[in-house]
Design a protein around this motif. Structure first.
Motif, mmCIF file in Angstrom:
data_model
loop_
_atom_site.group_PDB
_atom_site.id
_atom_site.type_symbol
_atom_site.label_atom_id
_atom_site.label_comp_id
_atom_site.label_asym_id
_atom_site.label_seq_id
_atom_site.Cartn_x
_atom_site.Cartn_y
_atom_site.Cartn_z
ATOM 1 N N PHE A 124 1.050 -1.117 -0.116
ATOM 2 C CA PHE A 124 0.023 -0.058 -0.040
ATOM 3 C C PHE A 124 0.944 1.248 0.094
ATOM 4 O O PHE A 124 1.741 1.195 0.838
ATOM 5 C CB PHE A 124 -0.917 -0.237 0.882
ATOM 6 N N ILE A 126 0.959 5.532 -0.866
ATOM 7 C CA ILE A 126 0.356 6.968 -1.593
ATOM 8 C C ILE A 126 1.714 7.898 -1.629
ATOM 9 O O ILE A 126 2.562 7.843 -0.748
ATOM 10 C CB ILE A 126 -0.470 7.405 -0.632
ATOM 11 N N ARG A 132 -1.837 11.696 3.768
ATOM 12 C CA ARG A 132 -2.778 12.407 4.477
ATOM 13 C C ARG A 132 -3.848 13.597 3.971
ATOM 14 O O ARG A 132 -4.209 14.305 4.586
ATOM 15 C CB ARG A 132 -1.790 13.050 5.930
ATOM 16 N N GLY A 134 -6.344 11.796 2.397
ATOM 17 C CA GLY A 134 -7.470 11.130 2.108
ATOM 18 C C GLY A 134 -7.694 10.314 0.919
ATOM 19 O O GLY A 134 -8.348 9.296 0.579
ATOM 20 N N GLY A 136 -5.402 7.595 0.556
ATOM 21 C CA GLY A 136 -5.394 6.354 1.141
ATOM 22 C C GLY A 136 -6.890 5.488 1.499
ATOM 23 O O GLY A 136 -7.125 4.488 1.004
ATOM 24 N N ARG A 137 -7.445 6.281 2.031
ATOM 25 C CA ARG A 137 -8.898 5.831 2.327
ATOM 26 C C ARG A 137 -9.865 5.684 1.151
ATOM 27 O O ARG A 137 -10.516 4.572 0.958
ATOM 28 C CB ARG A 137 -9.582 6.959 3.456
ATOM 29 N N ASP A 157 0.015 -8.101 5.980
ATOM 30 C CA ASP A 157 1.236 -8.472 5.810
ATOM 31 C C ASP A 157 2.188 -7.341 6.326
ATOM 32 O O ASP A 157 2.400 -6.537 5.784
ATOM 33 C CB ASP A 157 1.751 -8.700 4.515
ATOM 34 N N SER A 160 2.893 -1.389 8.265
ATOM 35 C CA SER A 160 3.800 -0.229 8.919
ATOM 36 C C SER A 160 3.083 0.511 10.170
ATOM 37 O O SER A 160 2.053 0.707 10.219
ATOM 38 C CB SER A 160 4.091 0.798 7.892
ATOM 39 N N LYS A 169 -7.795 4.944 12.653
ATOM 40 C CA LYS A 169 -8.295 5.955 12.359
ATOM 41 C C LYS A 169 -9.820 5.802 11.490
ATOM 42 O O LYS A 169 -10.814 6.164 12.141
ATOM 43 C CB LYS A 169 -7.501 7.022 11.714
ATOM 44 N N HIS A 170 -9.501 5.011 10.539
ATOM 45 C CA HIS A 170 -10.706 5.123 9.595
ATOM 46 C C HIS A 170 -11.650 3.785 9.900
ATOM 47 O O HIS A 170 -12.502 4.041 9.281
ATOM 48 C CB HIS A 170 -10.120 4.860 7.930
HETATM 49 C C1 ACO Z 1 0.951 -3.964 4.305
HETATM 50 C C2 ACO Z 1 1.484 -3.006 3.841
HETATM 51 O O1 ACO Z 1 1.430 -2.391 2.744
HETATM 52 S S1 ACO Z 1 2.561 -2.026 5.060
HETATM 53 C C3 ACO Z 1 2.949 -0.594 4.045
HETATM 54 C C4 ACO Z 1 1.808 0.554 4.180
HETATM 55 N N1 ACO Z 1 2.681 1.724 3.303
HETATM 56 C C5 ACO Z 1 3.329 2.633 3.757
HETATM 57 O O2 ACO Z 1 3.814 2.826 4.886
HETATM 58 C C6 ACO Z 1 4.101 3.497 2.885
HETATM 59 C C7 ACO Z 1 4.049 4.995 3.459
HETATM 60 N N2 ACO Z 1 2.820 5.412 3.734
HETATM 61 C C8 ACO Z 1 1.827 5.744 2.744
HETATM 62 O O3 ACO Z 1 1.843 5.498 1.676
HETATM 63 C C9 ACO Z 1 0.231 6.248 3.453
HETATM 64 O O4 ACO Z 1 0.699 7.083 4.514
HETATM 65 C C10 ACO Z 1 -0.625 5.076 3.467
HETATM 66 C C11 ACO Z 1 -0.998 4.268 2.349
HETATM 67 C C12 ACO Z 1 -0.306 4.276 4.760
HETATM 68 C C13 ACO Z 1 -1.803 5.645 4.203
HETATM 69 O O5 ACO Z 1 -2.416 6.852 3.129
HETATM 70 P P1 ACO Z 1 -2.868 8.101 3.167
HETATM 71 O O6 ACO Z 1 -3.294 8.866 1.950
HETATM 72 O O7 ACO Z 1 -1.692 8.977 3.951
HETATM 73 O O8 ACO Z 1 -3.880 8.186 4.211
HETATM 74 P P2 ACO Z 1 -5.323 8.894 4.495
HETATM 75 O O9 ACO Z 1 -4.907 10.289 4.218
HETATM 76 O O10 ACO Z 1 -6.422 8.365 3.833
HETATM 77 O O11 ACO Z 1 -5.145 8.718 5.910
HETATM 78 C C14 ACO Z 1 -4.777 9.659 6.824
HETATM 79 C C15 ACO Z 1 -4.327 8.765 8.149
HETATM 80 O O12 ACO Z 1 -3.572 7.744 8.109
HETATM 81 C C16 ACO Z 1 -2.599 7.558 9.155
HETATM 82 N N3 ACO Z 1 -1.222 8.199 8.649
HETATM 83 C C17 ACO Z 1 -0.498 8.701 7.369
HETATM 84 N N4 ACO Z 1 0.272 9.279 7.409
HETATM 85 C C18 ACO Z 1 0.892 9.159 8.586
HETATM 86 C C19 ACO Z 1 2.182 9.473 9.106
HETATM 87 N N5 ACO Z 1 3.194 9.875 8.452
HETATM 88 N N6 ACO Z 1 2.108 9.033 10.437
HETATM 89 C C20 ACO Z 1 1.138 8.779 11.109
HETATM 90 N N7 ACO Z 1 -0.019 8.170 10.643
HETATM 91 C C21 ACO Z 1 -0.254 8.437 9.239
HETATM 92 C C22 ACO Z 1 -3.095 8.694 10.275
HETATM 93 O O13 ACO Z 1 -4.041 8.023 10.903
HETATM 94 C C23 ACO Z 1 -3.880 9.700 9.115
HETATM 95 O O14 ACO Z 1 -4.741 10.346 9.772
HETATM 96 P P3 ACO Z 1 -4.284 11.853 10.412
HETATM 97 O O15 ACO Z 1 -3.598 12.636 9.372
HETATM 98 O O16 ACO Z 1 -5.540 12.482 11.153
HETATM 99 O O17 ACO Z 1 -3.306 11.481 11.715
#
Ligand code: ACO
Length: 333
Positions: A124, A126, A132, A134, A136-137, A157, A160, A169-170
């Motif tokens: 996963f 973004i 942050r 929306g 990902g959601r 799996d 992170s 959160k969601h």
């Molecule tokens: C099985 C796996 O794939 S594990 C690997 C998951 N991928 C990663 O860690 C790669 C880096 N991260 C990302 O790509 C993204 O942050 C994702 C995919 C995890 C989430 O996508 P987003 O578009 O950021 O999520 P979206 O905007 O819908 O939701 C935001 C919420 O996600 C969480 N979040 C997203 N980024 C962060 C961050 N840097 N630190 C803490 N929480 C975070 C929080 O709960 C956040 O809510 P908040 O801003 O109110 O705290």
């Protein structure tokens, strides 16, 4: 993420679903259509680049998503494109979500082993500049609807910290059911049966299997009868497992000098016990017992055969080890 070709024309919808065929979607009427092979190449480039970006974001030593891995697995990728006016022109990709069904042995809250085949979140990502917001959601929600699955029915799996926060959160997913493998499941996982829709990844998979397999497909998510504890492998295969396996030449070419001092950092523990598993860089790690087992199972390398054949003074212990293999083992090589 931008590309040197027209992403906007290549992926007409905001969210594109790709399976192992990596087929380019049908183009909008009126768009000039390059050769199909070029379009597929462009799709493969997007998948490879997204996989690399995701691995970098997660500090993984190698991508777990690539065009070739997609082609050799029955996984599905949901790709989100940027449709904002700012990027009008060639378009851009926002991120992706990769899912797939996997057979896993998971522990329930009474620590009993269960053989299940849940939909798993495998990768996963973004783009850093758009996290942050929306997106990902949006992707996750689309996948849940398409696969007709509830968040608590998923296995993740090695999530992170960001993903764990996202799920909390969601989807209010917080309490995990402790496991001994890299997958994380949440409270409620065992509570409901999952029946996939006719068009879902799982239903397609079963219909494909039925075409070649005269045996009827097993009903969705039906848990098979419990096995005796001794029959159950404690670890389930994670998509990330391959990152840990050291590629070694076979004996005797694999005999490295012994390390005098223990490594500064022990390899990360494989655990999903209550917390998010560690996501530090995975380093090659082959426990001694496993190495010894592989010595028994591993066919002699041609070079090793040559060495043994040309070295009559080779150690008797080595010769004994080679010749004492039961014939049944040798016939498997
Ligand atoms: C099985 C796996 O794939 S594990 C690997 C998951 N991928 C990663 O860690 C790669 C880096 N991260 C990302 O790509 C993204 O942050 C994702 C995919 C995890 C989430 O996508 P987003 O578009 O950021 O999520 P979206 O905007 O819908 O939701 C935001 C919420 O996600 C969480 N979040 C997203 N980024 C962060 C961050 N840097 N630190 C803490 N929480 C975070 C929080 O709960 C956040 O809510 P908040 O801003 O109110 O705290």
């Amino acid at each position: 993420m931008e590309f040197p070709f027209d992403v906007d024309a290549l992926l007409p919808e905001r969210i594109t679903v790709l399976d192992q065929h990596l087929r380019p979607p049908a183009r909008r009427p009126g768009t000039t259509t390059p050769a199909r092979v070029d379009l597929q190449q462009q799709i493969m480039t997007i998948v490879d680049e997204l996989g690399k970006a995701s691995a970098k974001a997660q500090h993984l030593p190698a991508p777990i998503t690539s065009a070739s891995r997609m082609q050799s697995n029955r996984h599905v990728m949901y790709i989100l494109k940027d449709t904002s006016a700012r990027l009008a022109g060639k378009g851009a990709i926002v991120g992706f979500l990769k899912v797939g069904y996997k057979k896993l042995f998971v522990l329930d809250d009474r620590e009993a082993h269960n053989e299940v085949e849940p939909l798993c979140i495998l990768d996963f990502y973004i783009h850093e500049s758009l996290q942050r917001h929306g997106h990902g959601r949006e992707l996750f929600q689309y996948m849940l609807q398409k696969e007709r699955v509830e968040p608590h029915q998923l296995a993740i799996d090695r999530p992170s910290q960001k993903l764990l926060k996202f799920l909390n959160k969601h989807y209010n997913l917080e309490t995990t059911v402790p496991q001994v493998n890299n997958f994380v499941i949440f409270e409620g996982f065992f509570a409901h049966q999952h029946r996939p829709p006719a068009t879902s990844l799982r239903a397609i998979r079963h219909s494909c299997a039925a075409a070649v397999d005269p045996m009827p497909a097993a009903p969705a998510r039906k848990l098979p009868p419990k096995r005796a504890e001794g029959d159950i492998k404690p670890y389930s295969s994670s998509d990330r497992e391959f990152l840990k396996v050291a590629v070694e030449p076979p004996w005797p070419l694999n005999r490295a000098p012994r390390r005098a001092t223990p490594p500064a950092h022990p390899p990360p523990r494989s655990s999903s016990l209550g917390n998010s598993p560690e996501r530090g860089p995975l380093r090659p790690f082959v426990p001694e017992q496993e190495l010894l087992r592989s010595l028994r199972l591993c066919p002699p390398h041609p070079t090793a055969r040559l060495l043994l054949a040309t070295d009559p003074g080779g150690s008797p212990a080595q010769r004994r080890r080679t010749s004492s293999l039961p014939r049944s083992d040798e016939s498997r090589y």
